[in-house]
Scaffold this motif. Structure first.
Motif: not given
Length: 373
Positions: A124-132, A137-141, A151-153, A195-198
């Protein structure tokens, strides 16, 4: 037209609660917390069910990818593009499994969740630990105006937008334009940004390790496939699948929180449970799309109790039908959400640029009509 009854008050009934008129006080917070406790009983995953869900998602994806390449190799590029449509659906579904792994809900054990999630992250081109971490944070805020940004728009208030310079307004309008949001944006997000943990560059080595390991694994897979089938075939087979899935994923995430009567609060008034239940939509999709999106449309329940595996979410609505009307939008209604771009703190709803422009004109009209002295 409103597509959602924002805040509801629950009363006792034979099943525990009944749907009645909207309310907007402390009782809502209390009942959102009560629902959190009730939904906890659905949070246990079933190992065989999870394995079966993984198999019926990953195997068809592999078969469709192979079929797309085979038809392309025979000179039928148009057929390959057609096959990319269902293949992208299975890739979206695979991402939803990764999503459940990130919440620790797909398997009972963390080790299984993490490694299945990391492997899927390569596809999925999505680094798991970074995305998790960003998703946590998205869920918490979620719904907290003072804690936006990860994690939001990106969403501005009407006041913030009006305070911008013309250049700032132009940039925000471009960012919110559908061609950018659902065209260029998904490609940028999945092909470049992840590709970078921004945003987490100061949070230790784990986001970096996850991202770089995923990038390395992606490079190995791409190199192997291009060696086997050629760079042209790989790009023309894989890119359409990836881009279609990315666009669908961004659309789903957008609609789940960017609907007219969502909820946003300042930090001092914000409550996690209330924001979870009333700030997330129940996006009711046709049965086939519901399957491909792994019930993620039942997003208000997911946010209130993120430990529920996706295959148990429909059971929640069957057992508690009063939850169906909370944040409810249909597929047709969801297309209207694209124009909703600013949070109006006075009216407590999302509004469009056109509505703000018309309001500004009405406010300016009396001054323009007044005779000069």
């Amino acid at each position: 037209m409103s597509v959602h009854k924002r805040t509801v008050r629950w009363s006792n009934s034979q099943k525990g609660f009944g749907f009645i008129q909207p309310s907007n006080g402390g009782e809502d917070v209390l009942n959102a917390r009560r629902w959190k406790r009730i939904l906890g009983k659905y949070s246990t995953p079933t190992r065989l069910r999870s394995i079966a869900e993984l198999a019926i998602t990953a195997l068809p994806l592999i078969m469709l990818w192979t079929a797309a390449w085979f038809t392309f190799s025979l000179g039928y590029a148009w057929a390959s593009l057609l096959i990319a449509i269902p293949a992208s659906g299975f890739l979206v579904r695979l991402f939803m499994i990764q999503h459940d792994c990130g919440h620790g809900t797909f398997f009972a054990g963390r080790l299984a969740n993490d490694w299945v999630g990391r492997i899927i992250g390569v596809l999925t081109l999505t680094p798991y630990d970074y995305w998790r971490r960003t998703h946590a944070i998205h869920h918490a805020t979620t719904g907290n105006i003072d804690r936006r940004g990860i994690g939001d728009v990106d969403t501005l208030t009407v006041r913030e937008y009006r305070a911008l310079s013309w250049w700032g307004r132009l940039k925000y309008r471009l960012y919110r334009h559908p061609l950018i949001m659902f065209g260029v944006g998904p490609a940028y997000l999945f092909l470049l940004q992840q590709r970078i943990p921004v945003g987490l560059m100061r949070n230790g080595w784990q986001p970096w390790a996850s991202t770089m390991a995923t990038n390395l694994a992606i490079a190995v897979v791409v190199a192997a496939l291009t060696w086997f089938i050629g760079i042209k075939a790989f790009l023309l087979v894989h890119l359409p699948i990836t881009l279609l899935a990315a666009t669908a994923g961004v659309w789903l995430f957008y609609v789940q929180h960017q609907f007219e009567h969502t909820t946003w609060e300042r930090d001092e008034s914000w409550n996690l449970h209330q924001a979870a239940l009333y700030g997330s939509s129940h996006y009711e999709l046709p049965v086939l799309l519901r399957w491909f999106t792994a019930n993620i449309g039942i997003h208000h329940v997911h946010h209130l109790c993120s430990r529920i595996p996706y295959y148990r979410l429909p059971r929640v609505l069957r057992d508690h039908p009063e939850l169906r009307d909370v944040g409810h939008i249909t597929l047709l209604q969801s297309f209207r959400c694209v124009r909703l771009v600013l949070w109006d703190e006075a009216q407590r709803r999302l509004v469009s640029f056109r509505e703000i422009r018309a309001r500004d004109f009405q406010e300016a009209a009396p001054n323009l009509a007044a005779p000069s002295s």
